[in-house]
Design a protein around this motif. Structure first.
Motif, mmCIF file in Angstrom:
data_model
loop_
_atom_site.group_PDB
_atom_site.id
_atom_site.type_symbol
_atom_site.label_atom_id
_atom_site.label_comp_id
_atom_site.label_asym_id
_atom_site.label_seq_id
_atom_site.Cartn_x
_atom_site.Cartn_y
_atom_site.Cartn_z
ATOM 1 N N PRO A 54 0.815 -1.225 0.000
ATOM 2 C CA PRO A 54 0.000 0.000 0.000
ATOM 3 C C PRO A 54 0.842 1.266 0.000
ATOM 4 N N ASN A 55 1.902 1.295 0.795
ATOM 5 C CA ASN A 55 2.753 2.483 0.844
ATOM 6 C C ASN A 55 3.459 2.705 -0.483
ATOM 7 N N GLU A 56 3.949 1.624 -1.101
ATOM 8 C CA GLU A 56 4.613 1.745 -2.400
ATOM 9 C C GLU A 56 3.638 2.221 -3.478
ATOM 10 N N ALA A 57 2.408 1.713 -3.427
ATOM 11 C CA ALA A 57 1.420 2.111 -4.428
ATOM 12 C C ALA A 57 1.057 3.581 -4.294
ATOM 13 N N VAL A 58 0.945 4.067 -3.061
ATOM 14 C CA VAL A 58 0.643 5.487 -2.848
ATOM 15 C C VAL A 58 1.767 6.357 -3.410
ATOM 16 N N LYS A 59 3.016 5.916 -3.238
ATOM 17 C CA LYS A 59 4.147 6.655 -3.808
ATOM 18 C C LYS A 59 4.060 6.714 -5.325
ATOM 19 N N LYS A 60 3.439 5.701 -5.924
ATOM 20 C CA LYS A 60 3.314 5.637 -7.380
ATOM 21 C C LYS A 60 2.058 6.342 -7.891
ATOM 22 N N GLY A 61 1.356 7.024 -7.010
ATOM 23 C CA GLY A 61 0.209 7.810 -7.446
ATOM 24 C C GLY A 61 -1.148 7.173 -7.261
ATOM 25 N N ALA A 62 -1.217 6.025 -6.594
ATOM 26 C CA ALA A 62 -2.507 5.372 -6.349
ATOM 27 C C ALA A 62 -3.116 5.894 -5.054
ATOM 28 N N SER A 63 -4.420 6.088 -5.073
ATOM 29 C CA SER A 63 -5.132 6.523 -3.875
ATOM 30 C C SER A 63 -5.423 5.322 -2.988
ATOM 31 N N GLN A 64 -5.906 5.600 -1.767
ATOM 32 C CA GLN A 64 -6.257 4.505 -0.870
ATOM 33 C C GLN A 64 -7.375 3.648 -1.461
#
Length: 447
Positions: A54-64
């Motif tokens: 989840p943290n990596e995905a948020v860094k890549k521009g994905a929302s929660q």
């Protein structure tokens, strides 16, 4: 490689025989190890993402919300894949389906580990959905064929074998988050996926060599006929409540424990052992008991549902009870839920098979494949429903009420089953024709 059962043991391994059953052959032991590895790897693949993705995905521009949907698409794809593959297991071949599913999953797992090199934004998010969905279909193939082959090779001890295999399912669920988190912290994003993908790839030639080929003819039966029986629909609802409960706890318990008791993520992981360990340890014993006394399966599901409901209502606890939340009480209730989930889950698969055979379904791989696909599909539906709906209730009300709602689903399942059994008591379990004169451990002859 053709597989057949030795019929010369008819006078030794009859159902009424008091002689101890012959030991399992090396072939059967290797087959069990193969199926255990599939159960373990499927759960560790599912749970390994939790600590860091989840943290990596948020860094890549994905929302929660997008992160939640990436997790959810796994369950949806698994559901669809299980239904389709379960229906065509005879045409595809159980062994070929399992091996191909493992190969696809190994490739997708390695590919998922390379997604950190993809540009942030739409490209990254799209590939996450695509790779995760294909991975889910691969494991749907592996798990569906595993259930079907287990029931075919060990027809008299389905619950015992499945209960033993559930130890490896729980082990994968337990080890996934800490192992994934440690490798991520020590070596970076790619390493956990590379190691797991290589492990799955090594399993491919092992399963090609070990697994027997089971030949069968296609059946005219369908999922619609299977679901035309009230008892099977009720058991499917039971399966749904079980996976929904586990999915709900995965998504909400850690945040509640950290906010309510000020625990660190490491301690929360230890608390989750209170759920997993009772399930792992109790499953083999419950499987053995329900195989030895098949008439208890129905009431095990009822009692397990009531115990599960009690555990969820006291987990928070329910605000109406006016009981202050205590850490020891939460851990105790997790143990109750873990044990009761095993009590409820283990009898479901053999109970559906027995009911299908009693009502004229073909006693072969085709029916076993449909039952396996149905089980996996309903389980996946619950794993999607639990985090999504449970998360929404937690967000707009509180964890205590969300847990109580989950307990209410389990209580409703127990009540409906009890009413059905009272109105229509279970008939004597039938034994498949090809297993009436042999024990489940009669050696497989591989030519």
């Amino acid at each position: 490689m053709d597989t057949h059962f030795d019929q010369s043991t008819d006078n030794v391994a009859s159902v009424e025989s008091t002689d101890p059953p012959p030991r399992m052959t090396k072939q059967q032991i290797l087959t069990l190890l193969s199926m255990a590895s599939v159960n373990f790897s499927s759960m560790i693949c599912y749970s390994i993402l939790g600590p860091f993705f989840p943290n990596e995905a948020v860094k890549k521009g994905a929302s929660q919300t997008i992160v939640g949907l990436i997790f959810g698409c796994y369950a949806v794809s698994n559901l669809i894949g299980s239904l389709i593959l379960g229906n065509y297991i005879v045409q595809i071949g159980a062994k070929f389906m399992l091996v191909t599913g493992l190969f696809v999953s190994s490739f997708c797992t390695i590919l998922f580990g390379l997604l950190d090199r993809v540009p942030a934004g739409t490209a990254f998010i799209t590939l996450c959905f695509v790779v995760r969905s294909i991975d889910a279909v691969g494991f749907a193939a592996a798990m569906t064929s595993t259930f079907a082959m287990t029931a075919k090779i060990f027809p008299n001890n389905v619950a015992t074998v499945l209960g033993s295999l559930e130890m490896f399912t729980g082990l994968g669920l337990i080890l996934g988050p800490p192992v994934g988190g440690w490798f991520y912290q020590s070596f970076g994003y790619e390493v956990p996926f590379m190691l797991l993908g290589c492990f799955l790839f090594i399993m491919v030639p092992f399963n090609i060599y070990v697994l027997p080929t089971i030949e069968a003819d296609p059946s005219q039966d369908s999922f619609f006929r299977l679901l035309s029986h009230v008892k099977i629909v009720l058991i499917c609802y039971v399966i749904f409540t079980l996976s929904a409960g586990l999915g709900f706890l995965d998504a909400t318990l850690s945040l509640f424990a950290m906010e309510e008791f000020g625990l660190s993520p490491g301690y929360v992981g230890l608390i989750m052992l209170g759920l997993s360990l009772p399930y792992c340890l109790a499953s083999p014993l419950l499987g053995y008991f329900t195989d030895k006394y098949p008439a208890t399966r129905s009431w095990f599901m009822v009692i397990g549902g009531v115990a599960t409901a009690t555990g969820f209502c006291l987990l928070g606890p329910l605000p109406l009870l006016n009981i202050k939340s205590k850490l020891w009480l939460m851990i105790l209730m997790l143990g109750v839920i873990g044990f009761s989930l095993g009590m409820t889950a283990i009898p479901t698969f053999p109970e559906i098979i027995a009911h299908a055979y009693d009502h004229g379904f073909d006693e072969g791989l085709s029916t076993l494949g449909m039952v396996s696909g149905l089980f996996a599909a309903v389980w996946s539906l619950g794993m999607f429903y639990g985090p999504v709906v449970g998360g929404l209730i937690t967000q707009y009300l509180c964890f205590e009420w969300a847990a109580a709602v989950q307990g209410g689903l389990a209580l409703l399942a127990a009540f409906l089953l009890a009413v059905h059994y009272i109105c229509k008591p279970p008939q004597q379990q039938s034994i498949p024709e090809d297993s009436q004169h042999r024990d489940e451990s009669t050696p497989l002859l591989i030519e």
